[in-house]
Scaffold this motif. Structure first.
Motif, mmCIF file in Angstrom:
data_model
loop_
_atom_site.group_PDB
_atom_site.id
_atom_site.type_symbol
_atom_site.label_atom_id
_atom_site.label_comp_id
_atom_site.label_asym_id
_atom_site.label_seq_id
_atom_site.Cartn_x
_atom_site.Cartn_y
_atom_site.Cartn_z
ATOM 1 N N MET A 140 -7.888 2.077 4.312
ATOM 2 C CA MET A 140 -7.668 1.866 2.943
ATOM 3 C C MET A 140 -8.359 2.859 1.978
ATOM 4 O O MET A 140 -7.634 3.167 0.931
ATOM 5 C CB MET A 140 -8.408 0.377 2.710
ATOM 6 N N LEU A 183 -3.575 0.826 -3.310
ATOM 7 C CA LEU A 183 -2.960 -0.383 -3.410
ATOM 8 C C LEU A 183 -2.355 -0.708 -4.958
ATOM 9 O O LEU A 183 -2.471 -0.602 -5.656
ATOM 10 C CB LEU A 183 -4.267 -1.631 -3.461
ATOM 11 N N ASP A 235 -7.746 -6.009 3.835
ATOM 12 C CA ASP A 235 -6.897 -5.709 2.814
ATOM 13 C C ASP A 235 -6.271 -7.014 2.139
ATOM 14 O O ASP A 235 -6.483 -7.053 1.082
ATOM 15 C CB ASP A 235 -5.671 -4.691 3.067
ATOM 16 N N SER A 290 -5.328 5.211 1.144
ATOM 17 C CA SER A 290 -4.104 4.773 0.397
ATOM 18 C C SER A 290 -4.494 4.233 -0.773
ATOM 19 O O SER A 290 -5.653 4.020 -1.171
ATOM 20 C CB SER A 290 -3.787 3.787 1.617
ATOM 21 N N TRP A 343 0.756 -1.241 -0.011
ATOM 22 C CA TRP A 343 -0.109 0.000 -0.085
ATOM 23 C C TRP A 343 0.789 1.292 0.083
ATOM 24 O O TRP A 343 1.932 1.356 0.654
ATOM 25 C CB TRP A 343 -0.773 -0.033 1.234
ATOM 26 N N SER A 381 -1.985 0.427 -9.741
ATOM 27 C CA SER A 381 -2.593 1.041 -8.527
ATOM 28 C C SER A 381 -4.028 1.284 -8.526
ATOM 29 O O SER A 381 -4.758 1.415 -9.362
ATOM 30 C CB SER A 381 -1.911 2.388 -8.019
ATOM 31 N N SER A 416 1.900 3.312 3.451
ATOM 32 C CA SER A 416 1.426 2.014 3.942
ATOM 33 C C SER A 416 0.085 2.442 4.925
ATOM 34 O O SER A 416 0.144 3.687 5.541
ATOM 35 C CB SER A 416 2.734 1.516 4.680
ATOM 36 N N LEU A 417 -0.362 1.284 5.066
ATOM 37 C CA LEU A 417 -1.733 1.338 5.903
ATOM 38 C C LEU A 417 -1.393 1.637 7.420
ATOM 39 O O LEU A 417 -0.733 1.217 8.232
ATOM 40 C CB LEU A 417 -2.911 0.188 5.908
#
Length: 501
Positions: free
Chosen positions: A193, A198, A68, A196, A27, A208, A30-31
């Motif tokens: 999420m 992925l 996630d 952010s 991510w 992405s 990052s998460l």
């Protein structure tokens, strides 16, 4: 038929990649508060709960995937569809590495009684709750384009096959504390999420994705529970607008959607602080029935399956009242009412082979709300005039129903969609004249939504049927079956085994 669901020890390595925790991803950024490891399989739904000495130990068992990780597995499952969608749209897949958005439908439902296990382990409630999600569509917005292009659309959003379980727990859905404790981390992961992107390899290239979540697969009981509203019998009849039951029965059609998760949170703060030092009644009127802290965002919508069930329940009662000519009487005795009900049941059994049910369910509702059922009922109604109005009422209902049942109403029933507001006005007029004895100052929650809110929801979302809880409900059946047939006997393991299947 062939047994598709093999027992667990045969889930060899080939199948491992179908389970969450197989594919690598990251991510960016990052998460927040979520570990960055990607190879996480089934986890304890209570993990992250540090039970201190004075905490009550949780008498529940819960198993889930990390949100996630489960989403990655779902997107990877659609890898071929994504690549095909890009090709069909004439897009060069090597230039499409970012700008993907994934729209996710969330569903959650309590399952009532699931007792049949005698495994070892703690005594857990004999009720279960399932939380699941469905990937509804994937779009891509190219740098120079205004509009996003849809490259994947779930054609069967209400099938249990597209609906992926995220969390299973033995808990009574009315047990607010335990439910919030277990879904709390799910909510936190989902929130992380949203902020952010992925990065995941699809078709051999890193791409992405952004995620949007829409909680629509909830029945009214669950929406009220998650959004902090009073229970279904409240005078605040609706989860979409502030109308009271009395107002909704006077003005049946003209309401607009005003409630939202943010507003519920604000109202909860007012309820908690009472800044204007009002009396309990004034305060309750100010916050329109918000009386607990909303802890999970749901979309203000109408669940098509429960709308079906709720309206069928109401019509089942109207049929009895019409058989007994309640419009002539003041208040009939229970004995009389019982007679009308058994006359109705007998007729439905004879003409439609429809057996009476303890609790209205989707199948009974579908069979009851048909032309042939109404004709059978009309045979028992003494007055010709009342028979005609009942047929007229039902015909209007049959015109309205496809609009909120269909997955793509603009494609499947465009004419009925155009006429919906007119039909619902006609329907409301009938209720407030011919059926005034039932709707004087009262109306059921789902009838109000059916009459007042459908066009606005469809204008906003394009569909009501597609966003229903049906897939999750079908999944409940699978849960029961796997638990019987394909899970180990011990309580600690059975939820894992059911999740894997």
């Amino acid at each position: 038929g062939r047994q598709i669901f093999q027992p667990l020890h045969t889930l060899r390595n080939a199948e491992k990649e179908l389970l969450p925790g197989f594919h690598q991803y990251e991510w960016q950024p990052s998460l927040k508060n979520v570990s960055s490891s990607w190879d996480v399989g089934i986890i304890d739904g209570l993990s992250g709960w540090t039970s201190s000495v004075d905490d009550v130990p949780a008498d529940t068992i819960s198993r889930r995937f990390r949100y996630d990780v489960a989403l990655v597995s779902a997107v990877k499952d659609l890898e071929e569809d994504i690549m095909e969608g890009l090709r069909e749209r004439g897009l060069d897949d090597s230039s499409c590495t970012s700008g993907f958005t994934v729209v996710v439908k969330e569903s959650c439902d309590g399952m009532g009684d699931v007792s049949e296990k005698h495994g070892s382990g703690p005594a857990v409630p004999e009720k279960a709750v399932r939380f699941s999600f469905t990937i509804m569509s994937i779009n891509i917005r190219l740098d120079d384009e205004e509009d996003a292009v849809t490259i994947f659309q779930e054609q069967k959003p209400n099938s249990e096959l597209s609906c992926r379980p995220l969390c299973l727990m033995f808990v009574d859905e009315s047990d607010h504390e335990t439910l919030t404790a277990i879904l709390g981390p799910v909510v936190a992961e989902r929130k992380a999420m949203l902020e952010s992107r992925l990065i995941l390899s699809i078709g051999g290239m890193q791409r992405s994705f952004r995620f949007f979540f829409r909680g629509t697969g909830y029945d009214e009981k669950m929406v009220r529970e998650l959004e902090g509203l009073e229970a279904s019998g409240s005078t605040y009849v609706c989860t979409l607008c502030d109308s009271t039951r009395a107002e909704a029965s006077k003005n049946m059609v003209l309401h607009s959607i005003t409630r939202s998760h943010c507003e519920n949170l604000e109202r909860y703060e007012i309820w908690r602080k009472n800044p204007f030092s009002e009396s309990a009644d004034e305060l309750r009127d100010r916050v329109k029935g918000v009386s607990a802290k909303p802890f999970m965002e749901t979309q203000p919508t109408l669940d098509a399956l429960h709308c079906d069930i709720g309206n069928a329940t109401e019509f089942y009662k109207i049929f009895q009242d019409e058989i007994g000519e309640v419009f002539l009487k003041s208040n009939p005795s229970r004995e009389e009412r019982r007679r009308w009900r058994s006359a109705l049941d007998k007729q439905l059994r004879k003409k439609l082979k429809l057996k009476p049910v303890m609790r209205m369910n989707g199948n009974f509702a579908r069979r009851l709300m048909t032309r042939e059922a109404v004709e059978a009922v009309c045979e028992l109604i003494p007055s010709e005039e009342r028979r005609e109005s009942l047929l007229k009422l039902m015909d209007l209902y049959f015109q309205m129903k496809p609009v909120w049942r269909s997955t793509f109403p603009a494609r499947d029933c465009p004419d009925q969609l155009c006429r919906y507001s007119y039909n619902s006005q006609q329907f409301a007029d009938l209720l407030s004249t011919t059926y005034k004895y039932r709707y004087d100052g009262k109306i059921t929650n789902y009838l109000h939504k059916t009459l007042a809110h459908v066009p606005e929801i469809i204008e906003r979302d394009g569909s009501i049927g597609a966003w229903a809880s049906e897939g999750n409900e079908s999944g409940n059946k699978l849960f029961r079956r796997f638990r019987k047939m394909n899970a180990r006997q011990s309580k600690a393991f059975e939820l894992e085994d059911v999740l894997k299947h």
